[in-house]
Design a protein around this motif. Structure first.
Motif, PDB file in Angstrom:
ATOM      1  N   GLY B 204      51.790  30.647  40.615  1.00 31.83           N
ATOM      2  CA  GLY B 204      51.136  31.665  39.789  1.00 31.83           C
ATOM      3  C   GLY B 204      51.274  33.053  40.411  1.00 31.83           C
ATOM      4  N   ARG B 205      50.622  34.015  39.779  1.00 30.86           N
ATOM      5  CA  ARG B 205      50.695  35.399  40.267  1.00 30.86           C
ATOM      6  C   ARG B 205      49.300  35.919  40.606  1.00 30.86           C
ATOM      7  NH1 ARG B 205      52.691  38.352  35.127  1.00 30.86           N
ATOM      8  NH2 ARG B 205      51.016  37.030  34.329  1.00 30.86           N
ATOM      9  N   ASP B 227      47.310  32.179  36.994  1.00 30.11           N
ATOM     10  CA  ASP B 227      47.236  33.410  37.778  1.00 30.11           C
ATOM     11  C   ASP B 227      45.835  33.634  38.362  1.00 30.11           C
ATOM     12  OD1 ASP B 227      49.896  34.056  37.137  1.00 30.11           O
ATOM     13  OD2 ASP B 227      49.281  35.078  35.290  1.00 30.11           O
ATOM     14  N   THR B 228      45.773  34.352  39.445  1.00 29.55           N
ATOM     15  CA  THR B 228      44.529  34.931  39.947  1.00 29.55           C
ATOM     16  C   THR B 228      44.350  36.266  39.225  1.00 29.55           C
ATOM     17  OG1 THR B 228      44.935  33.928  42.098  1.00 29.55           O
ATOM     18  CG2 THR B 228      43.386  35.786  42.040  1.00 29.55           C
ATOM     19  N   HIS B 244      42.964  31.303  45.466  1.00 27.07           N
ATOM     20  CA  HIS B 244      43.847  31.188  44.290  1.00 27.07           C
ATOM     21  C   HIS B 244      43.067  30.847  43.020  1.00 27.07           C
ATOM     22  CE1 HIS B 244      44.912  26.711  45.436  1.00 27.07           C
ATOM     23  NE2 HIS B 244      43.632  26.909  45.393  1.00 27.07           N
ATOM     24  N   ASN B 245      43.550  31.393  41.925  1.00 28.10           N
ATOM     25  CA  ASN B 245      42.991  31.122  40.596  1.00 28.10           C
ATOM     26  C   ASN B 245      41.595  31.674  40.384  1.00 28.10           C
ATOM     27  OD1 ASN B 245      44.900  28.532  41.281  1.00 28.10           O
ATOM     28  ND2 ASN B 245      45.088  29.201  39.167  1.00 28.10           N
ATOM     29  N   CYS B 246      41.126  32.535  41.270  1.00 25.31           N
ATOM     30  CA  CYS B 246      39.851  33.212  41.003  1.00 25.31           C
ATOM     31  C   CYS B 246      40.026  34.182  39.842  1.00 25.31           C
ATOM     32  CB  CYS B 246      39.387  33.998  42.234  1.00 25.31           C
ATOM     33  SG  CYS B 246      38.715  32.931  43.517  1.00 25.31           S
ATOM     34  N   HIS B 247      38.906  34.477  39.220  1.00 25.49           N
ATOM     35  CA  HIS B 247      38.880  35.479  38.156  1.00 25.49           C
ATOM     36  C   HIS B 247      37.677  36.367  38.438  1.00 25.49           C
ATOM     37  CE1 HIS B 247      39.642  36.488  33.716  1.00 25.49           C
ATOM     38  NE2 HIS B 247      38.773  37.361  34.179  1.00 25.49           N
ATOM     39  N   ILE B 248      37.949  37.634  38.708  1.00 23.07           N
ATOM     40  CA  ILE B 248      36.853  38.546  39.058  1.00 23.07           C
ATOM     41  C   ILE B 248      36.701  39.562  37.946  1.00 23.07           C
ATOM     42  CG2 ILE B 248      36.001  40.194  40.768  1.00 23.07           C
ATOM     43  CD1 ILE B 248      37.362  38.617  42.871  1.00 23.07           C
ATOM     44  N   ALA B 264      37.003  30.272  41.673  1.00 27.42           N
ATOM     45  CA  ALA B 264      35.688  30.803  41.300  1.00 27.42           C
ATOM     46  C   ALA B 264      35.858  31.822  40.179  1.00 27.42           C
ATOM     47  CB  ALA B 264      35.020  31.451  42.513  1.00 27.42           C
ATOM     48  N   ILE B 265      34.934  31.757  39.233  1.00 29.51           N
ATOM     49  CA  ILE B 265      34.953  32.689  38.103  1.00 29.51           C
ATOM     50  C   ILE B 265      33.746  33.591  38.275  1.00 29.51           C
ATOM     51  CG2 ILE B 265      34.929  32.883  35.563  1.00 29.51           C
ATOM     52  CD1 ILE B 265      37.235  31.182  36.681  1.00 29.51           C
ATOM     53  N   ILE B 266      33.990  34.866  38.490  1.00 30.44           N
ATOM     54  CA  ILE B 266      32.905  35.804  38.791  1.00 30.44           C
ATOM     55  C   ILE B 266      32.821  36.821  37.669  1.00 30.44           C
ATOM     56  CG2 ILE B 266      32.201  37.609  40.410  1.00 30.44           C
ATOM     57  CD1 ILE B 266      33.306  35.856  42.631  1.00 30.44           C
ATOM     58  N   GLY B 267      31.585  37.101  37.268  1.00 35.32           N
ATOM     59  CA  GLY B 267      31.364  37.953  36.107  1.00 35.32           C
ATOM     60  C   GLY B 267      31.624  39.426  36.359  1.00 35.32           C
ATOM     61  N   LYS B 268      31.288  40.207  35.358  1.00 38.96           N
ATOM     62  CA  LYS B 268      31.448  41.662  35.420  1.00 38.96           C
ATOM     63  C   LYS B 268      30.201  42.292  36.048  1.00 38.96           C
ATOM     64  CE  LYS B 268      33.731  41.441  30.887  1.00 38.96           C
ATOM     65  NZ  LYS B 268      35.154  41.345  31.238  1.00 38.96           N
ATOM     66  N   TYR B 269      30.374  43.462  36.613  1.00 39.32           N
ATOM     67  CA  TYR B 269      29.255  44.262  37.130  1.00 39.32           C
ATOM     68  C   TYR B 269      28.435  43.515  38.184  1.00 39.32           C
ATOM     69  CZ  TYR B 269      30.415  46.944  32.957  1.00 39.32           C
ATOM     70  OH  TYR B 269      31.075  47.647  31.997  1.00 39.32           O
ATOM     71  N   CYS B 270      29.075  42.614  38.889  1.00 44.45           N
ATOM     72  CA  CYS B 270      28.382  41.941  39.999  1.00 44.45           C
ATOM     73  C   CYS B 270      28.549  42.767  41.268  1.00 44.45           C
ATOM     74  CB  CYS B 270      28.980  40.548  40.234  1.00 44.45           C
ATOM     75  SG  CYS B 270      28.716  39.404  38.876  1.00 44.45           S
ATOM     76  N   THR B 271      27.674  42.515  42.253  1.00 46.91           N
ATOM     77  CA  THR B 271      27.884  43.057  43.594  1.00 46.91           C
ATOM     78  C   THR B 271      27.679  41.949  44.624  1.00 46.91           C
ATOM     79  OG1 THR B 271      25.582  43.766  43.841  1.00 46.91           O
ATOM     80  CG2 THR B 271      27.128  45.405  42.995  1.00 46.91           C
ATOM     81  N   PHE B 272      28.456  42.025  45.685  1.00 49.47           N
ATOM     82  CA  PHE B 272      28.371  41.050  46.783  1.00 49.47           C
ATOM     83  C   PHE B 272      28.239  41.828  48.084  1.00 49.47           C
ATOM     84  CE2 PHE B 272      29.361  37.027  44.717  1.00 49.47           C
ATOM     85  CZ  PHE B 272      29.760  37.486  43.467  1.00 49.47           C
ATOM     86  N   GLY B 273      27.155  41.578  48.814  1.00 48.87           N
ATOM     87  CA  GLY B 273      26.963  42.230  50.106  1.00 48.87           C
ATOM     88  C   GLY B 273      27.963  41.704  51.123  1.00 48.87           C
TER      89      GLY B 273
END
Lengths: 351, 351, 351
Positions: B204-205, B227-228, B244-248, B264-273
């Motif tokens: 994938g890419r 793809d990621t 690999h294959n994450c979606h941010i 991992a599928i991560i939503g919009k407008y998130c923050t991670f410390g």
């Protein structure tokens, strides 16, 4: 090709018991040392092993010498701190065998016409020195390194390979920056407008003192407006991240994978175990020691040893303890209820 | 060399109270700002300091302006979000002083004959552009960067120094990839046959949207088969690892040293410390905020602030609490026993 | 351009049910596979989906074949471990499409006259091969890589881009080192004299076995006096740090962001989840599995699954539980007091 014990003592001090003309060719640990080696006893629990060591000579403390000196067959160098003596002697032996990088600019390197490169400095294969950069006497800039515009590399400092040292940043003398490190990358600064991040240009520098070591693939952000400061003698291991506007006090050491968020002010003579993390805008006093894997979430005003990681357990045991940790408030409630009930019971009894 | 306040307001909006012909040369924090600077008040707790600031002009909210506008001697630009205004103005001042990388291909760079490089792009010293790669208008590819076969770099995107952008990966417009980052490295995919790992080719890419910033030494794995995906406006700090294959999701921000395991599928407008970790194959909703040093081990369906790290303590105190944590089940047993005993006691009393 | 199923079975084994002359052009997941693809069923919970798959052929276990073989319309390859079969077949298809790096030394590369480069090896653009280094048959040294003095790269091993492989280190055959990795950087070794650190030269090597994969931006320290050892078949993901003098047993795998402090001895067939950390000088048995985000602070003598991270919670809940964790000793005291009081009460009752 050996070195006389007498020469070592002349250079590094210590009391020699034995023949000053005895030659050693290198340093080896107690277990491996043979007739051409000098070894050292820095931890008294290995005293018995040292007494039997086949090393030609031994570095040890007066106390250990009093106990095993008579028993040990070789020569002895007696000194208050054998580990420091070992470090100095090892540096000496290493320098004897080291291939010095040749002074001068490799033909494949790119050096901007306005950069100032001392004639004694070595600029490696495919290195890049941008406009206005200053490379001091005896510096070694390794293959593939990039030194940005107007950056300053102090005398005797080495950049190993593929280091990126960004524009206008400064490092003092006798430093080492290991391969893949990035100094002066942009800090993580954004203003948020309705969920969308607007980048805040990071216009400060990284200013690094003398005798600073920076590990492989470590990253240090430049300041947002002011500078990120790394004082003299700081030692940073690999894979460390230092945020913008941090200030790290002299002779503080951080083990691998430590992260320090922006604007943290860290004292002198601190130590941080591997993967310790420090939140932003905190102030850490001098001589604070943070254990591995521990998260510093508040300022620390008092020197001492601090720790905070969840203890490892067999997975099934962890599952149980973690489930209880999640519900500690209910456990506390139960205890409160018990306390009340018992209070009622004992009060009744007293009646 | 200054900029008229009138010009700033024309560009970035806001109400000007003061002389539009007053010139400022840069932005400085309240404490440092002098007669040639504009400063800003984004946190009302510094209101008193702002009122006394020596800055030529001040950016502030209508509310703060109502309170200190009369008191403050300089000009004011009144705007709902002074921090965003500051970011935009700072970008403007930075651009004035910026050394633009010159358009064109440095003679030391290697550009494959089949690559397409826009005439306005800058290809730096010793950069490598492989076959079929496409470099858009106004791109800056820094010294030592490697852009792989058939990769696509969108218009206006910058790769600083020593970035590796692997084959077939794509980034949109106006992105920044900081030094040492690696985009499109193989995901960690193996089949296990009797304890021995058999590599699964990662075909994938990585597909990255517009306005994405990627920090120094951050790594993003290419997808295994698919793809990621990194959506528009995502901001990743240094030393981050994305599997690999994450979606941010768009406009999510991650601080330094974060790790996200594969798929991992991560939503919009998130923050991670900083140093937060996300296990693989989880789904994280939009607007989830994960604290520093916290491990996300289950999917999160509800927006909000989540935390999970062991609190720091003096080492001796931590030793005590950690020993109890290890034995929380026995503590729970004790409480259950107490509850039973007391139930018996109170039942007896009732009898 | 396709591959006959008969050819696959001849290469990789398995029982074919279907036409050996049927051609497939690649592998795809169950959901995406079409008439030109082969797919695989490695997790029986997707059995229903597999039965309906549009793939031309399916790789599956005898058990799954017994259940859905009759129902599924395409050809089947029956094999005990479909995931391993998939991995091997995917490698085969990937090799068909791979652009092989051309044998020979790119004119822009620097290869010291005393280095030995096999004629079948590929030395990429701007790569650097220092004096005395040995590059084996079929090696690929990517663009911007630096291979240090007297280093040895075994046959068939690939260094992607911008890898630094330091002097005298050794890697065996068929390895992969991903971009930005640094092998053989100095270990973090200092003697402390009155607060000031004296560097201990790191004169050991990194010695890496066959079939080892090392992730992007991973760093491995060379030994202090002895060597750091990575045995055959070890798989290291991205952003990992391995300290000096570690010994990692064969076929152990570590996910991204793991850190291993110096002199840790890790067994064979272990796994470490992302961001797990191992303190120095520990010994970990074979077949130990450490969960993500877990800190190993003591040696582990028994195989099994170990975990230790603070469970994530909504921030307000974490605040409560963390406050209690900080005061667990006082909770234990309360329970002890309760136990005593109740003992008194019940003793009184008994009287």
């Amino acid at each position: 090709m050996g070195t006389r014990l007498g020469d070592l003592v002349e250079r590094f001090g210590g009391q020699l018991a034995g023949d000053p003309n005895l030659e050693v060719t290198g340093i080896a640990p107690l277990a491996d040392a043979g007739a051409s080696h000098i070894s050292f006893l820095s931890n008294s629990k290995f005293r018995a092993q040292a007494a039997q060591s086949g090393a030609a000579a031994l570095i040890l403390t007066p106390a250990d010498d009093a106990l095993i000196g008579a028993e040990y067959a070789g020569a002895r160098i007696v000194t208050p701190n054998p580990y420091v003596y070992f470090a100095r002697a090892a540096q000496y032996f290493a320098a004897l065998h080291e291939m010095k990088a040749p002074a001068g600019i490799h033909p494949s390197a790119f050096v901007d016409a306005s950069a100032q490169v001392d004639a004694s400095a070595s600029i490696g294969v495919h290195a890049v020195i941008e406009a206005g950069a200053v490379i001091g006497a005896g510096c070694v800039i390794g293959p593939g390194c990039v030194v940005g515009r107007d950056a300053v590399i102090g005398a005797g400092t080495q950049l190993l390979a593929n280091v990126t040292f960004h524009a206008r940043c400064v490092i003092g003398q006798r430093g080492i920056i290991h391969s893949g490190a990035v100094i002066g990358t942009d800090g993580f600064g954004f203003a948020n407008e309705g969920g969308v991040y607007i980048k805040i240009p990071q216009t400060g520098r990284v200013v690094i003192g003398d005798d600073v070591d920076i590990g492989a693939n470590t990253t240090i952000d430049r300041g947002a407006l002011a500078d990120t400061i790394i004082e003299d003698g700081v030692k940073l291991d690999n894979q460390i991240q230092i945020g913008h506007n941090c200030h790290i006090g002299a002779h503080t050491a951080m083990a691998g994978c430590v992260g320090v968020a922006g604007s943290a002010i860290i004292g002198k003579y601190c130590t941080f175990g591997g993967a310790a993390m420090v939140l932003g805008h905190l102030t850490i006093a001098d001589r604070v020691h943070v254990g591995s894997g521990s998260m510093v979430s508040r300022s620390i005003a008092e020197p001492g040893q601090y720790t905070g990681f969840y203890p490892l357990a067999k997975n099934a045991d962890w599952e149980k303890s973690a489930a209880i940790v999640r519900n500690l408030s209910s456990m506390r409630e139960k205890i409160r209820t018990l306390e009340k009930t018992i209070k009622t019971l004992t009060t009744q009894d007293e009646k």
